[in-house]
Design a protein around this motif. Structure first.
Motif, mmCIF file in Angstrom:
data_model
loop_
_atom_site.group_PDB
_atom_site.id
_atom_site.type_symbol
_atom_site.label_atom_id
_atom_site.label_comp_id
_atom_site.label_asym_id
_atom_site.label_seq_id
_atom_site.Cartn_x
_atom_site.Cartn_y
_atom_site.Cartn_z
ATOM 1 N N MET A 44 0.546 -1.218 0.371
ATOM 2 C CA MET A 44 -0.128 -0.161 0.399
ATOM 3 C C MET A 44 1.279 1.405 0.507
ATOM 4 S SD MET A 44 -2.942 -0.856 3.024
ATOM 5 C CE MET A 44 -3.843 0.170 2.967
ATOM 6 N N VAL A 45 2.102 0.986 0.614
ATOM 7 C CA VAL A 45 3.128 2.174 1.028
ATOM 8 C C VAL A 45 3.517 2.624 -0.742
ATOM 9 C CG1 VAL A 45 5.255 3.110 1.428
ATOM 10 C CG2 VAL A 45 3.345 2.550 2.835
ATOM 11 N N VAL A 46 3.711 1.402 -1.646
ATOM 12 C CA VAL A 46 4.555 1.309 -2.466
ATOM 13 C C VAL A 46 3.230 2.108 -3.620
ATOM 14 C CG1 VAL A 46 5.896 0.113 -4.543
ATOM 15 C CG2 VAL A 46 6.275 0.126 -2.609
ATOM 16 N N ALA A 47 2.593 1.527 -3.640
ATOM 17 C CA ALA A 47 1.162 2.176 -4.660
ATOM 18 C C ALA A 47 0.535 3.559 -3.979
ATOM 19 C CB ALA A 47 -0.190 1.203 -4.256
ATOM 20 N N GLY A 48 0.805 4.124 -2.956
ATOM 21 C CA GLY A 48 0.728 6.083 -2.825
ATOM 22 C C GLY A 48 -0.383 6.082 -1.760
ATOM 23 N N GLU A 49 -0.730 4.327 -1.329
ATOM 24 C CA GLU A 49 -1.761 5.074 -0.492
ATOM 25 C C GLU A 49 -1.595 5.330 1.008
ATOM 26 O OE1 GLU A 49 -3.675 1.149 -0.963
ATOM 27 O OE2 GLU A 49 -4.232 1.527 -3.332
ATOM 28 N N LEU A 50 -0.212 5.010 1.369
ATOM 29 C CA LEU A 50 -0.477 5.098 2.873
ATOM 30 C C LEU A 50 1.512 5.810 2.807
ATOM 31 C CD1 LEU A 50 -1.315 2.104 5.148
ATOM 32 C CD2 LEU A 50 -2.407 4.036 5.453
ATOM 33 N N ASP A 51 1.940 6.235 3.763
ATOM 34 C CA ASP A 51 3.253 7.174 4.108
ATOM 35 C C ASP A 51 3.358 5.449 4.779
ATOM 36 O OD1 ASP A 51 3.014 7.923 7.094
ATOM 37 O OD2 ASP A 51 1.055 9.501 5.770
ATOM 38 N N TYR A 52 5.127 5.906 5.357
ATOM 39 C CA TYR A 52 5.692 4.715 6.115
ATOM 40 C C TYR A 52 5.226 4.626 7.672
ATOM 41 C CZ TYR A 52 8.613 2.053 2.934
ATOM 42 O OH TYR A 52 8.871 1.690 1.652
ATOM 43 N N GLU A 53 4.946 5.815 8.326
ATOM 44 C CA GLU A 53 4.561 5.983 9.979
ATOM 45 C C GLU A 53 3.049 5.691 9.975
ATOM 46 O OE1 GLU A 53 5.642 6.683 11.839
ATOM 47 O OE2 GLU A 53 7.684 7.065 10.540
ATOM 48 N N SER A 54 2.480 5.807 8.798
ATOM 49 C CA SER A 54 0.651 5.353 8.796
ATOM 50 C C SER A 54 0.899 4.056 8.783
ATOM 51 C CB SER A 54 -0.187 5.606 8.093
ATOM 52 O OG SER A 54 -0.014 7.500 8.037
ATOM 53 N N MET A 55 1.785 3.774 7.802
ATOM 54 C CA MET A 55 2.194 2.024 7.418
ATOM 55 C C MET A 55 1.781 0.969 8.373
ATOM 56 S SD MET A 55 3.912 -0.818 7.092
ATOM 57 C CE MET A 55 5.643 -0.605 6.537
ATOM 58 N N HIS A 56 2.909 1.881 9.365
ATOM 59 C CA HIS A 56 3.263 0.964 10.538
ATOM 60 C C HIS A 56 2.307 0.789 11.092
ATOM 61 C CE1 HIS A 56 7.921 2.288 9.612
ATOM 62 N NE2 HIS A 56 7.687 0.572 8.682
ATOM 63 N N HIS A 57 1.695 1.923 11.709
ATOM 64 C CA HIS A 57 0.760 1.732 13.033
ATOM 65 C C HIS A 57 -0.453 0.925 12.839
ATOM 66 C CE1 HIS A 57 -1.675 4.306 16.411
ATOM 67 N NE2 HIS A 57 -2.917 3.193 15.520
ATOM 68 N N ARG A 58 -1.026 0.976 11.135
ATOM 69 C CA ARG A 58 -1.851 -0.069 10.586
ATOM 70 C C ARG A 58 -1.461 -1.497 10.822
ATOM 71 N NH1 ARG A 58 -5.528 2.520 5.613
ATOM 72 N NH2 ARG A 58 -6.222 0.852 5.985
ATOM 73 N N ARG A 59 -0.115 -1.322 10.044
ATOM 74 C CA ARG A 59 0.603 -2.643 9.787
ATOM 75 C C ARG A 59 0.066 -3.331 11.616
ATOM 76 N NH1 ARG A 59 5.725 -3.937 10.419
ATOM 77 N NH2 ARG A 59 5.398 -2.300 11.785
ATOM 78 N N THR A 60 0.596 -3.017 12.599
ATOM 79 C CA THR A 60 0.904 -2.590 14.167
ATOM 80 C C THR A 60 -0.316 -4.104 14.392
ATOM 81 O OG1 THR A 60 3.176 -2.256 14.139
ATOM 82 C CG2 THR A 60 1.590 -3.215 16.183
ATOM 83 N N GLY A 61 -1.258 -2.803 14.516
ATOM 84 C CA GLY A 61 -3.074 -2.380 14.570
ATOM 85 C C GLY A 61 -3.301 -3.738 13.968
ATOM 86 N N SER A 62 -3.433 -4.374 12.712
ATOM 87 C CA SER A 62 -4.030 -5.674 11.972
ATOM 88 C C SER A 62 -3.631 -6.271 12.830
ATOM 89 C CB SER A 62 -3.724 -5.304 10.067
ATOM 90 O OG SER A 62 -4.564 -4.048 9.568
ATOM 91 N N PHE A 63 -2.050 -7.012 12.819
ATOM 92 C CA PHE A 63 -1.725 -7.918 13.596
ATOM 93 C C PHE A 63 -1.993 -8.180 14.690
ATOM 94 C CE2 PHE A 63 1.304 -9.382 16.274
ATOM 95 C CZ PHE A 63 1.921 -10.894 15.872
ATOM 96 N N LEU A 64 -2.622 -7.439 15.628
ATOM 97 C CA LEU A 64 -2.655 -7.551 17.042
ATOM 98 C C LEU A 64 -4.216 -7.800 16.558
ATOM 99 C CD1 LEU A 64 -1.142 -4.491 19.058
ATOM 100 C CD2 LEU A 64 -0.370 -6.734 18.645
ATOM 101 N N ALA A 65 -4.981 -7.169 15.671
ATOM 102 C CA ALA A 65 -6.751 -7.671 15.161
ATOM 103 C C ALA A 65 -6.583 -9.110 15.048
ATOM 104 C CB ALA A 65 -6.699 -6.542 14.229
ATOM 105 N N GLU A 66 -5.420 -9.651 14.104
ATOM 106 C CA GLU A 66 -5.444 -11.087 13.579
ATOM 107 C C GLU A 66 -5.005 -12.117 15.074
ATOM 108 O OE1 GLU A 66 -5.841 -12.231 10.589
ATOM 109 O OE2 GLU A 66 -5.841 -10.804 8.935
#
Length: 231
Positions: A44-66
């Motif tokens: 999503m970062v590479v596609a321009g949909e997220l910046d890295y800082e937002s990605m780290h937060h959303r990635r970690t939240g998604s992992f914990l949700a899983e």
């Protein structure tokens, strides 16, 4: 010119990440899930949909949700800060890295680091581990706008260092992302198969088990991969 991947090529990143995750969640079997969630969000970062800082937060939240862990945004941010700190304190170079980089520099070879990970974190990693001085260029997927194995990623490095793809080689630990991607972009392709796992090596790809094997490969194959032999 020689391009080098960073994580699990120069830096034992997976070991550091595994240790950090195990320390935080108290179990050692969730690394594959972490990698899948991370890969999805990096895309999503590479596609321009997220910046890295937002990605780290959303990635970690998604992992914990899983994992079935229900936490709020502040808890996610706290988990991610703790994880980053643990990982950063665990970064280690593979033993073969500095001798190889010293050899390449002595041979007069231009060097580039090529990574799909966060530029801020990768530049900090190179600086913390004393590697920044070796590289003429650092290519970050989120800054280029594409990621390995897209040929544009490799070609951007060649343009930055005024090097024809046929006069460059790329070395990385991922067979498809690094080696096959480089081959398809017209560069010499070297797969760093550190764990020695048995896997068919595609045509046009060289396989090595450690960076201590790279100098000999470059000298013996320099006419094909475009890396100058020592003079």
């Amino acid at each position: 010119m020689v391009c080098l991947d960073i994580d699990d090529t120069l830096v034992d990143f997976t070991a550091a990440g595994r240790r950090a995750l195990r320390a935080l969640i108290g179990r050692a079997d969730m690394w594959p899930l972490w990698e899948r969630v991370t890969d999805h969000h990096v895309a999503m970062v590479v596609a321009g949909e997220l910046d890295y800082e937002s990605m780290h937060h959303r990635r970690t939240g998604s992992f914990l949700a899983e994992l079935g862990v229900l936490v709020d945004s502040d808890d996610v941010a706290c988990f991610e800060r703790r994880r980053r700190d643990l990982v950063r304190r665990s970064w280690r170079l593979f033993d073969d890295v500095l001798p190889c980089l010293d050899w390449l520099r002595a041979a007069g070879v231009q060097l580039a680091a090529v990574t799909n990970a966060s530029g801020t974190h990768q530049r900090a990693k190179l600086a913390d581990l004393g590697l920044a001085r070796f590289f003429d260029h650092v290519a970050i997927a989120g800054e280029v706008g594409v990621a390995k194995p897209d040929p544009v990623m490799f070609h951007s490095v060649c343009i930055a260092l005024s090097c024809d793809p046929a006069e460059a080689a790329h070395v990385g630990d991922k067979l498809d992302t690094d080696a096959v991607g480089a081959r398809n972009a017209g560069l010499g392709a070297v797969w760093l198969n550190r764990d020695g796992g048995v896997q068919d090596v595609p045509p046009g790809v060289h396989a090595i088990h450690g960076l201590d094997e790279l100098p000999e490969l470059l000298v013996s194959e320099f006419a094909r991969v475009g890396v100058p032999a020592q003079r």
